[in-house]
Scaffold this motif. Structure first.
Motif, PDB file in Angstrom:
ATOM      1  N   THR A  11      97.854  52.010  17.390  1.00  0.00           N
ATOM      2  CA  THR A  11      98.340  52.800  18.514  1.00  0.00           C
ATOM      3  C   THR A  11      97.697  54.177  18.470  1.00  0.00           C
ATOM      4  N   ASP A  12      97.831  54.896  19.553  1.00  0.00           N
ATOM      5  CA  ASP A  12      97.430  56.302  19.580  1.00  0.00           C
ATOM      6  C   ASP A  12      98.379  57.023  20.524  1.00  0.00           C
ATOM      7  N   THR A  13      98.068  58.240  20.864  1.00  0.00           N
ATOM      8  CA  THR A  13      98.989  59.026  21.685  1.00  0.00           C
ATOM      9  C   THR A  13      99.141  58.480  23.099  1.00  0.00           C
ATOM     10  N   GLU A  14      98.174  57.704  23.566  1.00  0.00           N
ATOM     11  CA  GLU A  14      98.236  57.184  24.930  1.00  0.00           C
ATOM     12  C   GLU A  14      98.703  55.733  25.011  1.00  0.00           C
ATOM     13  N   ILE A  15      98.601  54.987  23.936  1.00  0.00           N
ATOM     14  CA  ILE A  15      98.941  53.562  23.933  1.00  0.00           C
ATOM     15  C   ILE A  15     100.086  53.325  22.947  1.00  0.00           C
ATOM     16  N   THR A  16     101.187  52.756  23.455  1.00  0.00           N
ATOM     17  CA  THR A  16     102.341  52.496  22.600  1.00  0.00           C
ATOM     18  C   THR A  16     102.223  51.139  21.910  1.00  0.00           C
ATOM     19  N   LEU A  17     102.967  50.980  20.845  1.00  0.00           N
ATOM     20  CA  LEU A  17     103.015  49.703  20.138  1.00  0.00           C
ATOM     21  C   LEU A  17     103.533  48.597  21.057  1.00  0.00           C
ATOM     22  N   GLY A  18     104.535  48.902  21.860  1.00  0.00           N
ATOM     23  CA  GLY A  18     105.084  47.919  22.795  1.00  0.00           C
ATOM     24  C   GLY A  18     104.045  47.425  23.790  1.00  0.00           C
ATOM     25  N   PHE A  19     103.191  48.316  24.265  1.00  0.00           N
ATOM     26  CA  PHE A  19     102.133  47.940  25.199  1.00  0.00           C
ATOM     27  C   PHE A  19     101.139  46.996  24.528  1.00  0.00           C
ATOM     28  N   VAL A  20     100.748  47.319  23.295  1.00  0.00           N
ATOM     29  CA  VAL A  20      99.786  46.473  22.582  1.00  0.00           C
ATOM     30  C   VAL A  20     100.411  45.118  22.273  1.00  0.00           C
ATOM     31  N   TRP A  21     101.700  45.092  21.865  1.00  0.00           N
ATOM     32  CA  TRP A  21     102.387  43.819  21.616  1.00  0.00           C
ATOM     33  C   TRP A  21     102.364  42.944  22.867  1.00  0.00           C
ATOM     34  N   LYS A  22     102.668  43.535  24.011  1.00  0.00           N
ATOM     35  CA  LYS A  22     102.716  42.778  25.275  1.00  0.00           C
ATOM     36  C   LYS A  22     101.374  42.120  25.560  1.00  0.00           C
ATOM     37  N   LYS A  23     100.313  42.888  25.445  1.00  0.00           N
ATOM     38  CA  LYS A  23      98.979  42.364  25.733  1.00  0.00           C
ATOM     39  C   LYS A  23      98.562  41.309  24.706  1.00  0.00           C
ATOM     40  N   LEU A  24      98.795  41.591  23.425  1.00  0.00           N
ATOM     41  CA  LEU A  24      98.405  40.653  22.367  1.00  0.00           C
ATOM     42  C   LEU A  24      99.198  39.352  22.469  1.00  0.00           C
ATOM     43  N   TYR A  25     100.509  39.449  22.621  1.00  0.00           N
ATOM     44  CA  TYR A  25     101.348  38.247  22.619  1.00  0.00           C
ATOM     45  C   TYR A  25     101.025  37.343  23.810  1.00  0.00           C
ATOM     46  N   THR A  26     100.700  37.950  24.941  1.00  0.00           N
ATOM     47  CA  THR A  26     100.288  37.162  26.105  1.00  0.00           C
ATOM     48  C   THR A  26      99.042  36.346  25.774  1.00  0.00           C
ATOM     49  N   GLN A  27      98.073  36.979  25.133  1.00  0.00           N
ATOM     50  CA  GLN A  27      96.823  36.298  24.793  1.00  0.00           C
ATOM     51  C   GLN A  27      97.039  35.219  23.727  1.00  0.00           C
ATOM     52  N   ILE A  28      97.879  35.493  22.753  1.00  0.00           N
ATOM     53  CA  ILE A  28      98.165  34.487  21.711  1.00  0.00           C
ATOM     54  C   ILE A  28      98.878  33.294  22.344  1.00  0.00           C
ATOM     55  N   HIS A  29      99.806  33.562  23.243  1.00  0.00           N
ATOM     56  CA  HIS A  29     100.501  32.481  23.951  1.00  0.00           C
ATOM     57  C   HIS A  29      99.495  31.601  24.702  1.00  0.00           C
ATOM     58  N   LEU A  30      98.546  32.229  25.401  1.00  0.00           N
ATOM     59  CA  LEU A  30      97.536  31.466  26.133  1.00  0.00           C
ATOM     60  C   LEU A  30      96.669  30.641  25.179  1.00  0.00           C
ATOM     61  N   ALA A  31      96.326  31.202  24.046  1.00  0.00           N
ATOM     62  CA  ALA A  31      95.530  30.467  23.048  1.00  0.00           C
ATOM     63  C   ALA A  31      96.309  29.261  22.535  1.00  0.00           C
ATOM     64  N   LEU A  32      97.606  29.428  22.293  1.00  0.00           N
ATOM     65  CA  LEU A  32      98.435  28.319  21.802  1.00  0.00           C
ATOM     66  C   LEU A  32      98.627  27.247  22.877  1.00  0.00           C
ATOM     67  N   VAL A  33      98.679  27.658  24.131  1.00  0.00           N
ATOM     68  CA  VAL A  33      98.755  26.687  25.228  1.00  0.00           C
ATOM     69  C   VAL A  33      97.518  25.787  25.212  1.00  0.00           C
ATOM     70  N   GLU A  34      96.373  26.352  24.888  1.00  0.00           N
ATOM     71  CA  GLU A  34      95.123  25.586  24.865  1.00  0.00           C
ATOM     72  C   GLU A  34      95.080  24.532  23.745  1.00  0.00           C
ATOM     73  N   VAL A  35      95.837  24.736  22.668  1.00  0.00           N
ATOM     74  CA  VAL A  35      95.808  23.781  21.543  1.00  0.00           C
ATOM     75  C   VAL A  35      97.114  22.986  21.415  1.00  0.00           C
ATOM     76  N   ARG A  36      97.958  23.040  22.422  1.00  0.00           N
ATOM     77  CA  ARG A  36      99.244  22.330  22.377  1.00  0.00           C
ATOM     78  C   ARG A  36      99.041  20.822  22.491  1.00  0.00           C
ATOM     79  N   ASP A  37     100.076  20.099  22.072  1.00  0.00           N
ATOM     80  CA  ASP A  37     100.039  18.649  22.219  1.00  0.00           C
ATOM     81  C   ASP A  37     100.715  18.250  23.539  1.00  0.00           C
TER      82      ASP A  37
END
Length: 195
Positions: A11-37
């Motif tokens: 994080t830095d003064t302009e980007i919060t941890l919550g913002f980074v979590w939101k963006k990262l978790y969305t991408q991880i979810h999409l990656a897991l959707v691609e390898v789901r059964d």
């Protein structure tokens, strides 16, 4: 679970941890959707090594798999490429052999929104939304929210286009339980190593 990758959120003064979590978790979810059964499940589980019961997930996401090949197939760099200014990603590592604790991380859904509950009841019972909403006239959303102290990640549903909170509950397990995880990387039964 024998292998893992750590993703540290920056994080830095302009980007919060919550913002980074939101963006990262969305991408991880999409990656897991691609390898789901076919049952919408995956063999890849997520861990939060800095998890605290006081609404704090910490600054690290740990991604677990049984084999190194499963983590390679996940192709993390493709999914998080545009976030690399806000993350550090470790190489694939072996889970330490001396790990003796296991936990499960599961999604916890609270009944805190009268409108959502009414929509669900209308659909289940085949009644009008207005009729279902009357059943929740005395529903105290603020009181319900006060009782919830679990950490969460804000995420935007790509299917409904709604903002939602993914509340995450950690439970200690007596022993390792191998199994499958949701496309959010969570499970109430399958465990991940805790270290």
């Amino acid at each position: 679970m024998n292998y893992y990758v750590d993703i540290k959120l920056l994080t830095d003064t302009e980007i919060t941890l919550g913002f980074v979590w939101k963006k990262l978790y969305t991408q991880i979810h999409l990656a897991l959707v691609e390898v789901r059964d076919k049952n919408n499940l995956t063999s890849i589980g997520l861990g939060f090594p800095r998890y605290s019961n006081d609404r704090f997930l910490g600054d690290t996401l740990r991604i677990f798999a049984l084999t190194k090949e499963e983590l390679e197939k996940l192709n993390l760099n493709h999914w998080i490429a545009r976030l690399l200014d806000y993350l550090t990603v470790s190489d694939i590592k072996e889970v330490p052999s001396n790990v003796t604790e296991f936990v499960s991380f599961r999604r916890k859904q609270f009944k805190t929104n009268a409108e959502r509950l009414a929509r669900r009841q209308a659909k289940r019972k085949g009644i009008s939304y207005e009729e279902a909403l009357k059943n929740y006239e005395n529903f105290d959303e603020e009181e319900k929210k006060k009782k919830n102290r679990l950490p969460f990640i804000n995420i935007k549903s790509l299917s409904s286009n709604r903002e939602m909170k993914i509340f995450i509950e950690k439970s200690k397990a007596k022993e390792e339980s191998q199994g499958l995880f949701s496309t959010y990387g969570l499970s109430s039964e399958s465990t991940v190593p805790w270290f």
